[in-house]
Design a protein around this motif. Structure first.
Motif, PDB file in Angstrom:
ATOM      1  N   ILE A 180       5.450 -29.023  47.525  1.00  0.00           N
ATOM      2  CA  ILE A 180       4.723 -28.031  48.332  1.00  0.00           C
ATOM      3  C   ILE A 180       5.664 -27.447  49.392  1.00  0.00           C
ATOM      4  N   ALA A 181       6.457 -28.322  50.008  1.00  0.00           N
ATOM      5  CA  ALA A 181       7.420 -27.843  51.009  1.00  0.00           C
ATOM      6  C   ALA A 181       8.408 -26.873  50.372  1.00  0.00           C
ATOM      7  N   ARG A 182       8.829 -27.204  49.133  1.00  0.00           N
ATOM      8  CA  ARG A 182       9.782 -26.354  48.421  1.00  0.00           C
ATOM      9  C   ARG A 182       9.199 -24.959  48.197  1.00  0.00           C
ATOM     10  N   ALA A 183       7.917 -24.919  47.827  1.00  0.00           N
ATOM     11  CA  ALA A 183       7.292 -23.610  47.615  1.00  0.00           C
ATOM     12  C   ALA A 183       7.137 -22.861  48.939  1.00  0.00           C
ATOM     13  N   LEU A 184       6.754 -23.580  49.996  1.00  0.00           N
ATOM     14  CA  LEU A 184       6.523 -22.924  51.286  1.00  0.00           C
ATOM     15  C   LEU A 184       7.793 -22.340  51.882  1.00  0.00           C
ATOM     16  N   ALA A 185       8.934 -22.965  51.576  1.00  0.00           N
ATOM     17  CA  ALA A 185      10.193 -22.503  52.159  1.00  0.00           C
ATOM     18  C   ALA A 185      10.560 -21.097  51.706  1.00  0.00           C
ATOM     19  N   MET A 186       9.911 -20.619  50.640  1.00  0.00           N
ATOM     20  CA  MET A 186      10.198 -19.263  50.169  1.00  0.00           C
ATOM     21  C   MET A 186       9.232 -18.242  50.771  1.00  0.00           C
ATOM     22  N   ASP A 187       8.421 -18.666  51.731  1.00  0.00           N
ATOM     23  CA  ASP A 187       7.427 -17.791  52.358  1.00  0.00           C
ATOM     24  C   ASP A 187       6.569 -17.060  51.333  1.00  0.00           C
ATOM     25  N   PRO A 188       5.908 -17.805  50.461  1.00  0.00           N
ATOM     26  CA  PRO A 188       5.104 -17.123  49.435  1.00  0.00           C
ATOM     27  C   PRO A 188       3.885 -16.451  50.061  1.00  0.00           C
ATOM     28  N   LYS A 189       3.444 -15.376  49.420  1.00  0.00           N
ATOM     29  CA  LYS A 189       2.226 -14.722  49.888  1.00  0.00           C
ATOM     30  C   LYS A 189       1.013 -15.442  49.343  1.00  0.00           C
ATOM     31  N   ARG A 227      13.463  -6.802  35.052  1.00  0.00           N
ATOM     32  CA  ARG A 227      13.663  -8.253  35.038  1.00  0.00           C
ATOM     33  C   ARG A 227      14.113  -8.782  36.386  1.00  0.00           C
ATOM     34  N   LYS A 228      14.918  -7.981  37.071  1.00  0.00           N
ATOM     35  CA  LYS A 228      15.422  -8.422  38.362  1.00  0.00           C
ATOM     36  C   LYS A 228      14.286  -8.472  39.389  1.00  0.00           C
ATOM     37  N   ASN A 229      13.425  -7.451  39.329  1.00  0.00           N
ATOM     38  CA  ASN A 229      12.308  -7.440  40.269  1.00  0.00           C
ATOM     39  C   ASN A 229      11.306  -8.544  39.999  1.00  0.00           C
ATOM     40  N   ILE A 230      11.215  -8.939  38.731  1.00  0.00           N
ATOM     41  CA  ILE A 230      10.309 -10.042  38.399  1.00  0.00           C
ATOM     42  C   ILE A 230      10.737 -11.296  39.161  1.00  0.00           C
ATOM     43  N   CYS A 231      12.042 -11.486  39.308  1.00  0.00           N
ATOM     44  CA  CYS A 231      12.513 -12.654  40.051  1.00  0.00           C
ATOM     45  C   CYS A 231      12.067 -12.593  41.503  1.00  0.00           C
ATOM     46  N   SER A 232      12.071 -11.403  42.100  1.00  0.00           N
ATOM     47  CA  SER A 232      11.619 -11.341  43.488  1.00  0.00           C
ATOM     48  C   SER A 232      10.087 -11.387  43.572  1.00  0.00           C
ATOM     49  N   PHE A 233       9.420 -10.899  42.514  1.00  0.00           N
ATOM     50  CA  PHE A 233       7.961 -11.047  42.423  1.00  0.00           C
ATOM     51  C   PHE A 233       7.603 -12.538  42.425  1.00  0.00           C
ATOM     52  N   ARG A 234       8.369 -13.317  41.664  1.00  0.00           N
ATOM     53  CA  ARG A 234       8.086 -14.750  41.571  1.00  0.00           C
ATOM     54  C   ARG A 234       8.302 -15.466  42.895  1.00  0.00           C
ATOM     55  N   GLN A 235       9.303 -14.975  43.668  1.00  0.00           N
ATOM     56  CA  GLN A 235       9.541 -15.600  44.968  1.00  0.00           C
ATOM     57  C   GLN A 235       8.308 -15.564  45.847  1.00  0.00           C
ATOM     58  N   GLU A 236       7.493 -14.509  45.637  1.00  0.00           N
ATOM     59  CA  GLU A 236       6.350 -14.323  46.527  1.00  0.00           C
ATOM     60  C   GLU A 236       5.142 -15.147  46.109  1.00  0.00           C
ATOM     61  N   GLN A 271      11.776 -28.469  34.768  1.00  0.00           N
ATOM     62  CA  GLN A 271      12.802 -28.140  35.747  1.00  0.00           C
ATOM     63  C   GLN A 271      13.143 -26.650  35.716  1.00  0.00           C
ATOM     64  N   PHE A 272      13.138 -26.054  34.496  1.00  0.00           N
ATOM     65  CA  PHE A 272      13.394 -24.600  34.451  1.00  0.00           C
ATOM     66  C   PHE A 272      12.217 -23.852  35.034  1.00  0.00           C
ATOM     67  N   LEU A 273      11.017 -24.305  34.658  1.00  0.00           N
ATOM     68  CA  LEU A 273       9.827 -23.611  35.142  1.00  0.00           C
ATOM     69  C   LEU A 273       9.823 -23.592  36.656  1.00  0.00           C
ATOM     70  N   ALA A 274      10.136 -24.755  37.250  1.00  0.00           N
ATOM     71  CA  ALA A 274      10.140 -24.842  38.701  1.00  0.00           C
ATOM     72  C   ALA A 274      11.169 -23.877  39.280  1.00  0.00           C
ATOM     73  N   ALA A 275      12.362 -23.858  38.674  1.00  0.00           N
ATOM     74  CA  ALA A 275      13.417 -22.994  39.194  1.00  0.00           C
ATOM     75  C   ALA A 275      13.018 -21.522  39.074  1.00  0.00           C
ATOM     76  N   GLU A 276      12.488 -21.168  37.910  1.00  0.00           N
ATOM     77  CA  GLU A 276      12.122 -19.769  37.722  1.00  0.00           C
ATOM     78  C   GLU A 276      10.954 -19.376  38.619  1.00  0.00           C
ATOM     79  N   SER A 277      10.077 -20.340  38.880  1.00  0.00           N
ATOM     80  CA  SER A 277       8.936 -20.015  39.745  1.00  0.00           C
ATOM     81  C   SER A 277       9.393 -19.759  41.178  1.00  0.00           C
ATOM     82  N   LEU A 278      10.582 -20.262  41.525  1.00  0.00           N
ATOM     83  CA  LEU A 278      11.100 -20.019  42.876  1.00  0.00           C
ATOM     84  C   LEU A 278      11.898 -18.725  42.956  1.00  0.00           C
ATOM     85  N   GLY A 279      12.039 -18.052  41.823  1.00  0.00           N
ATOM     86  CA  GLY A 279      12.738 -16.775  41.825  1.00  0.00           C
ATOM     87  C   GLY A 279      14.176 -16.843  41.339  1.00  0.00           C
ATOM     88  N   PHE A 280      14.598 -17.993  40.797  1.00  0.00           N
ATOM     89  CA  PHE A 280      15.951 -18.087  40.229  1.00  0.00           C
ATOM     90  C   PHE A 280      16.036 -17.200  38.986  1.00  0.00           C
TER      91      PHE A 280
END
Lengths: 242, 267
Positions: free
Chosen positions: B169-178, B91-100, A137-146
């Motif tokens: 998959i929908a959850r990942a797509l909602a973040m507009d990943p590259k 660390r903060k940018n890593i979070c936005s890196f992960r969003q992509e 659950q953490f991995l998933a959250a962090e992978s989304l940018g949390f």
């Protein structure tokens, strides 16, 4: 005075007064204890190492010593700290001020003592619940940018709190009963009243039996409320089967 | 790229020159518990490309995906996404890196306390700062894309494995990943549920999503991909097109591994 009169004019009014006082102590202790317990539990589960160590010490002291000792310490023991401090501070030119700050009203001392003890136990339930949240659950959250904090607030904490409710409810039920120890620091709450009346009239059997029923009633009400809360926050696949 | 034989028009030539890989994995090393798990892994992923990563269990595939995502930062080496180096980020940018980078896990990892709709909407709301209404609108769109708009209010416990994976998959797509990283997306599924997930993935691939997929579904993978990476003991052992690695007459490690898989599962 016949028996019936004793019940209606003496015992029941006295116990009702005691009950009101008991509730006045239990409610703030339960709320403050739970809040402090959540903070302590969270600190112990996910906090930095120094904080974990510090809280570990707090919990081991408060779980490791009898509550009676803790309460009497806060009420009777603590004000006498003056005796130990003054010989140290006076020769060094400290102004001698009154040490009233260490004096607590019986009510304050009771709430203070119960809160600290209850929080130590709550923290264990909270910590267990937090540690039980799957790593995925953490991995998933962090992978989304949390961020770590967001993961904790929006993912870990909501899952863990649901899992902690049965344990914390248990602790609150304990608190209802150990609130009777307040009689040792001169508070005439439910058990205190019962003690007083019993020894005045030599009617121990009736007094304590009725007191037991009062406690049972309080615990029953608490159980019903806690069950309702548990049902309210349960979700499909989490919590009680619907 | 494919019509390199025909004389490209000047315009296309110009485009090809500008073609920098979308994702570049450069010399990643990672050890866990004193054991070297990833030993100098490098490869590129171009926009719209799907690469398939295969290899025996314990070869470091999942660790590699987590390293690329910096969920589990590599000891050494770098990941460059769209020209930005993850190594140099705060660390903060890593979070936005992960969003992509969208990540799909073998065991779904849906948030148990949220409905399908909220699972998809929570990251756009909390991470991207969309309003609740906007996030829900987006969530329904994505759930519709994976064919689950009727399950929006169901909780993970009420969904089948295939449905859970489609929600993820929908959850990942909602973040507009590259790009999307898929870590054995069908391994935890009952055989009859694999198809629905593979269909969604095939649709994504056709839609031009850049993907790196760990899978044992060789038959499926070889039709979608033009490059297979075969890993063993933390190293890239072979790398090439499916024809090159998997044809019957080729004597490759990849072919050997896949034929053993096929013998076992009959696929």
């Amino acid at each position: 005075m016949n028996t019936w009169e004793f019940y209606t004019t003496i015992l029941i009014p006295a116990l009702n007064k005691g009950l009101a006082l008991s509730i006045e102590i239990i409610i703030p202790s339960a709320i403050l204890g739970l809040m402090l317990g959540i903070l302590t539990g969270a600190g112990r589960a996910v906090g930095p190492k120094w904080l974990r160590k510090l809280l570990e010490i707090y919990v081991s002291i408060f779980r490791g010593t009898p509550l009676v000792v803790q309460l009497t310490m806060w009420y009777y023991g603590f004000p006498t700290i003056t005796r130990f401090l003054e010989p140290i501070l006076k020769p060094r030119g400290w102004p001698s001020f009154t040490w009233d700050i260490f004096m607590m009203q019986p009510f304050t001392a009771a709430v203070f003592g119960f809160t600290l003890c209850s929080a130590a136990y709550h923290s264990e339930y909270i910590r267990g619940a937090l540690l039980s949240v799957r790593r995925g659950q953490f991995l998933a959250a962090e992978s989304l940018g949390f961020t770590k904090l967001q993961t904790f607030l929006f993912i870990t904490a909501p899952i863990a709190l649901r899992r902690a409710v049965p344990g914390c409810g248990n602790e609150i039920i304990y608190l209802i009963k150990y609130s009777s120890l307040a009689l040792l620091i001169s508070i005439r709450e439910l058990t205190g009243q019962s003690n007083h009346i019993a020894s005045l009239y030599f009617r121990h059997m009736e007094c304590y039996l009725l007191t037991a029923i009062y406690y049972l009633a309080m615990v029953t009400v608490a159980t019903v409320l806690l069950n309702r809360l548990e049902r309210l926050i349960s979700l499909p696949g989490m919590g009680r089967a619907s | 790229m494919t019509n390199a034989l025909s004389t490209p028009s000047p315009e296309i030539q110009k485009e090809e020159k500008a073609l920098v890989p979308l994702l570049s994995v450069q010399g990643i090393y990672k050890s866990l518990g004193g054991k070297l798990i990833l030993d100098d892994i490098s490869f590129d992923l171009e926009k719209g490309q799907l690469k398939v990563l295969i290899g025996p269990s314990g070869s470091g595939k999942s660790t590699l995906l987590q390293c690329i995502h910096f969920l589990n930062p590599p000891d050494c080496g770098d990941v460059i996404l769209d020209g930005k180096s993850a190594r140099e980020m705060s660390r903060k940018n890593i979070c936005s890196f992960r969003q992509e980078i969208g990540m799909i896990f073998q065991d779904f990892n849906l948030f148990d306390h949220l409905s399908a709709k909220d699972n998809v909407a929570i990251a756009p709301r909390k991470v991207k700062g969309l309003t609740k209404a906007q996030a829900y609108e987006r969530a329904l769109l994505e759930l519709n894309r994976v064919g689950l708009s009727d399950k929006a209010d169901h909780y993970p416990a009420q969904l089948s494995g295939g449905q859970k994976q489609r929600v993820s998959i929908a959850r990942a797509l909602a973040m507009d990943p590259k790009i999307m990283l898929l870590d054995e997306p069908t391994s935890a599924l009952d055989p009859e549920l694999i198809g629905e997930v593979l269909n969604v993935i095939a649709d994504l691939a056709k839609g031009g999503m850049t993907m790196l997929m760990v899978t044992h579904q060789i038959g499926f993978a070889r039709h979608l991909t033009n490059e297979i990476i075969f890993m063993e003991d933390g190293r890239v052992v072979e790398q090439g097109s499916p024809e090159l690695l998997l044809d019957e007459y080729v004597n490759s490690r990849t072919a050997l591994f896949c034929s053993r898989l096929t013998e076992l599962t009959g696929r």
